[in-house]
Every structure is written in C-alpha cells, then in structure tokens.
Design a protein around this motif. Structure first.
Motif, PDB file in Angstrom:
ATOM      1  N   ARG A   2     -34.602  32.183  14.143  1.00 47.31           N
ATOM      2  CA  ARG A   2     -33.188  32.287  14.520  1.00 47.31           C
ATOM      3  C   ARG A   2     -32.390  31.170  13.892  1.00 47.31           C
ATOM      4  N   SER A   3     -32.915  29.956  13.891  1.00 50.39           N
ATOM      5  CA  SER A   3     -32.150  28.837  13.323  1.00 50.39           C
ATOM      6  C   SER A   3     -31.930  29.022  11.825  1.00 50.39           C
ATOM      7  N   ALA A   4     -32.948  29.506  11.102  1.00 48.54           N
ATOM      8  CA  ALA A   4     -32.786  29.763   9.670  1.00 48.54           C
ATOM      9  C   ALA A   4     -31.782  30.884   9.433  1.00 48.54           C
ATOM     10  N   CYS A   5     -31.831  31.904  10.262  1.00 52.85           N
ATOM     11  CA  CYS A   5     -30.919  33.036  10.153  1.00 52.85           C
ATOM     12  C   CYS A   5     -29.475  32.581  10.360  1.00 52.85           C
ATOM     13  N   VAL A   6     -29.218  31.853  11.428  1.00 52.61           N
ATOM     14  CA  VAL A   6     -27.861  31.396  11.741  1.00 52.61           C
ATOM     15  C   VAL A   6     -27.355  30.465  10.649  1.00 52.61           C
ATOM     16  N   LYS A   7     -28.208  29.564  10.175  1.00 48.61           N
ATOM     17  CA  LYS A   7     -27.808  28.635   9.115  1.00 48.61           C
ATOM     18  C   LYS A   7     -27.418  29.399   7.845  1.00 48.61           C
ATOM     19  N   ALA A   8     -28.219  30.390   7.469  1.00 44.61           N
ATOM     20  CA  ALA A   8     -27.935  31.178   6.261  1.00 44.61           C
ATOM     21  C   ALA A   8     -26.668  32.013   6.437  1.00 44.61           C
ATOM     22  N   LEU A   9     -26.480  32.597   7.617  1.00 37.76           N
ATOM     23  CA  LEU A   9     -25.268  33.376   7.859  1.00 37.76           C
ATOM     24  C   LEU A   9     -24.026  32.491   7.780  1.00 37.76           C
ATOM     25  N   LYS A  10     -24.097  31.313   8.343  1.00 48.92           N
ATOM     26  CA  LYS A  10     -22.965  30.380   8.268  1.00 48.92           C
ATOM     27  C   LYS A  10     -22.659  30.020   6.816  1.00 48.92           C
ATOM     28  N   ALA A  11     -23.705  29.823   6.015  1.00 50.80           N
ATOM     29  CA  ALA A  11     -23.514  29.501   4.603  1.00 50.80           C
ATOM     30  C   ALA A  11     -22.821  30.636   3.862  1.00 50.80           C
ATOM     31  N   GLU A  12     -22.957  31.852   4.379  1.00 49.25           N
ATOM     32  CA  GLU A  12     -22.307  33.018   3.769  1.00 49.25           C
ATOM     33  C   GLU A  12     -20.930  33.294   4.366  1.00 49.25           C
ATOM     34  N   GLY A  13     -20.459  32.413   5.248  1.00 52.17           N
ATOM     35  CA  GLY A  13     -19.123  32.563   5.811  1.00 52.17           C
ATOM     36  C   GLY A  13     -19.040  33.327   7.115  1.00 52.17           C
ATOM     37  N   VAL A  14     -20.173  33.609   7.730  1.00 52.66           N
ATOM     38  CA  VAL A  14     -20.203  34.330   9.003  1.00 52.66           C
ATOM     39  C   VAL A  14     -20.093  33.317  10.144  1.00 52.66           C
ATOM     40  N   ALA A  15     -19.217  33.594  11.082  1.00 54.02           N
ATOM     41  CA  ALA A  15     -19.078  32.730  12.265  1.00 54.02           C
ATOM     42  C   ALA A  15     -20.167  33.115  13.264  1.00 54.02           C
ATOM     43  N   ALA A  16     -21.391  32.699  12.969  1.00 59.00           N
ATOM     44  CA  ALA A  16     -22.540  32.999  13.818  1.00 59.00           C
ATOM     45  C   ALA A  16     -23.002  31.733  14.525  1.00 59.00           C
ATOM     46  N   SER A  17     -23.576  31.920  15.694  1.00 59.49           N
ATOM     47  CA  SER A  17     -24.137  30.778  16.419  1.00 59.49           C
ATOM     48  C   SER A  17     -25.267  31.272  17.309  1.00 59.49           C
ATOM     49  N   PRO A  18     -26.215  30.371  17.630  1.00 59.45           N
ATOM     50  CA  PRO A  18     -27.234  30.759  18.606  1.00 59.45           C
ATOM     51  C   PRO A  18     -26.543  30.994  19.939  1.00 59.45           C
ATOM     52  N   ALA A  19     -26.937  32.026  20.644  1.00 59.81           N
ATOM     53  CA  ALA A  19     -26.285  32.350  21.911  1.00 59.81           C
ATOM     54  C   ALA A  19     -27.342  32.607  22.963  1.00 59.81           C
ATOM     55  N   GLY A  20     -27.273  31.876  24.025  1.00 61.23           N
ATOM     56  CA  GLY A  20     -28.207  32.071  25.112  1.00 61.23           C
ATOM     57  C   GLY A  20     -27.545  32.766  26.278  1.00 61.23           C
ATOM     58  N   ALA A  21     -28.321  32.966  27.306  1.00 63.84           N
ATOM     59  CA  ALA A  21     -27.797  33.547  28.538  1.00 63.84           C
ATOM     60  C   ALA A  21     -26.908  32.504  29.206  1.00 63.84           C
ATOM     61  N   GLN A  22     -25.769  32.930  29.651  1.00 65.67           N
ATOM     62  CA  GLN A  22     -24.845  32.015  30.318  1.00 65.67           C
ATOM     63  C   GLN A  22     -24.692  32.441  31.776  1.00 65.67           C
ATOM     64  N   PHE A  23     -25.116  31.577  32.657  1.00 65.73           N
ATOM     65  CA  PHE A  23     -25.049  31.887  34.076  1.00 65.73           C
ATOM     66  C   PHE A  23     -24.168  30.874  34.773  1.00 65.73           C
ATOM     67  N   GLN A  24     -23.138  31.361  35.419  1.00 66.30           N
ATOM     68  CA  GLN A  24     -22.236  30.493  36.163  1.00 66.30           C
ATOM     69  C   GLN A  24     -23.011  29.679  37.199  1.00 66.30           C
ATOM     70  N   CYS A  25     -24.043  30.280  37.770  1.00 67.69           N
ATOM     71  CA  CYS A  25     -24.785  29.605  38.837  1.00 67.69           C
ATOM     72  C   CYS A  25     -25.570  28.393  38.328  1.00 67.69           C
ATOM     73  N   ASN A  26     -25.684  28.207  37.018  1.00 67.47           N
ATOM     74  CA  ASN A  26     -26.353  27.019  36.486  1.00 67.47           C
ATOM     75  C   ASN A  26     -25.431  25.813  36.405  1.00 67.47           C
ATOM     76  N   HIS A  27     -24.161  26.014  36.667  1.00 67.97           N
ATOM     77  CA  HIS A  27     -23.218  24.898  36.629  1.00 67.97           C
ATOM     78  C   HIS A  27     -23.603  23.881  37.704  1.00 67.97           C
ATOM     79  N   PRO A  28     -23.538  22.596  37.388  1.00 67.07           N
ATOM     80  CA  PRO A  28     -23.946  21.568  38.362  1.00 67.07           C
ATOM     81  C   PRO A  28     -23.223  21.648  39.709  1.00 67.07           C
ATOM     82  N   ALA A  29     -21.999  22.118  39.719  1.00 58.47           N
ATOM     83  CA  ALA A  29     -21.251  22.174  40.981  1.00 58.47           C
ATOM     84  C   ALA A  29     -21.945  23.048  42.018  1.00 58.47           C
ATOM     85  N   TYR A  30     -22.729  24.017  41.585  1.00 56.94           N
ATOM     86  CA  TYR A  30     -23.433  24.884  42.524  1.00 56.94           C
ATOM     87  C   TYR A  30     -24.680  24.215  43.102  1.00 56.94           C
ATOM     88  N   HIS A  31     -25.016  23.051  42.596  1.00 51.20           N
ATOM     89  CA  HIS A  31     -26.226  22.358  43.039  1.00 51.20           C
ATOM     90  C   HIS A  31     -25.924  20.992  43.652  1.00 51.20           C
TER      91      HIS A  31
END
Length: 153
Positions: free
Chosen positions: A67-96
């Motif tokens: 994935r890191s090689a893929c994203v790096k190569a896509l960026k070099a070709e002008g693609v606005a790509a980034s690694p994207a993980g799962a985003q959970f509101q419940c992981n915010h520190p305020a909930y803990h």
C-alpha cells in the motif's frame, strides 16, 4: 436566515448526490478492474452516497505491491491518494476520559473488519462535479502504476 439558506441548498441535494455518484461511478468502474483493487460494497438495496472521500481496499498480494509503494507512486503521478484507515468517532480520547461524563460510555473494544480497513485502505478525493478529463488522468495514472507494480514491490 439559516433555515432559508438550508432550504435552498436542500432543493439541490438530490441532484448533487446523483451527479457526485455518477462521477464516482465513472472512476470506480474503471479502477475496480485493476488486480487487487476493490471499492467498498454495499447491500443491493442501499443507495451509496459519498462524502469527502472515495475509498478503496488494496489486496497487496493480488496487486503485487505494498500500500505504501502504491500510494507513493500514485502521488508521483499527480493522484491525491492517501492511506485511509477506519475512522471511529468512539476512538476519540474524549470518550475515554471520565471528566467529560457523568457515566463513562461503554464502548466495544473490537470492530470486525476495522483492522483490515486500517491495513488496506486507500483514499481518493470525491469529485462532485463532472470532470471527465480528471477521471481520465486518474485512470491513466493508476494504469501506469499497475503496469510497473512489480518494480515497486
């Protein structure tokens, strides 16, 4: 005043969603043909609406690159790509942090599939306007990266 503005915007919402979905389909239908790249799937009865990001999952073994090689190569070709993980509101520190709660919420410690999304996700922008030349540019960039993926590792 705010309600009047919102009402005007809501009149355009269905068309905006349809235009954005059509634009995303033009891109995703082509990119999903590449080995090891797939988009999020929904149940057939669900109409997908996009917001901010267009996400894919990369199977590194099938794609033949990390994935890191893929994203790096896509960026070099002008693609606005980034690694994207799962985003959970419940992981915010305020909930803990007890100081924010009368009764601290009970939050599950496992989310099935979240680790896989964190490991495999790639995010692209969500194009809301009809930009066929940009879709073609992104497709060419992806195809170029896939053509050289064995060199990328």
């Amino acid at each position: 005043m705010a309600a009047a503005l919102a009402r005007c915007q809501l009149r355009k919402l269905s068309k905006r969603n349809a235009d954005g979905t059509a634009q995303t389909r033009r891109l995703n239908d082509r990119l999903a043909q590449l080995p090891g790249l797939c988009e999020q799937q929904n149940r057939p009865e669900v109409d997908r609406v996009f917001y901010l990001q267009n996400r894919f999952l990369l199977d590194e073994a099938k794609a033949g690159m990390s994935r890191s090689a893929c994203v790096k190569a896509l960026k070099a070709e002008g693609v606005a790509a980034s690694p994207a993980g799962a985003q959970f509101q419940c992981n915010h520190p305020a909930y803990h942090e007890a100081q924010w709660w009368h009764h601290l919420p009970v939050i599950a410690d496992r989310y099935p599939g979240a680790e896989e999304v964190d490991r495999r996700g790639i995010s692209l922008p969500y194009f809301t306007k009809d930009v066929p030349e940009l879709v073609d540019q992104y497709v060419r960039a992806f195809e170029k990266v896939w053509a050289h993926r064995k060199e990328l590792g």
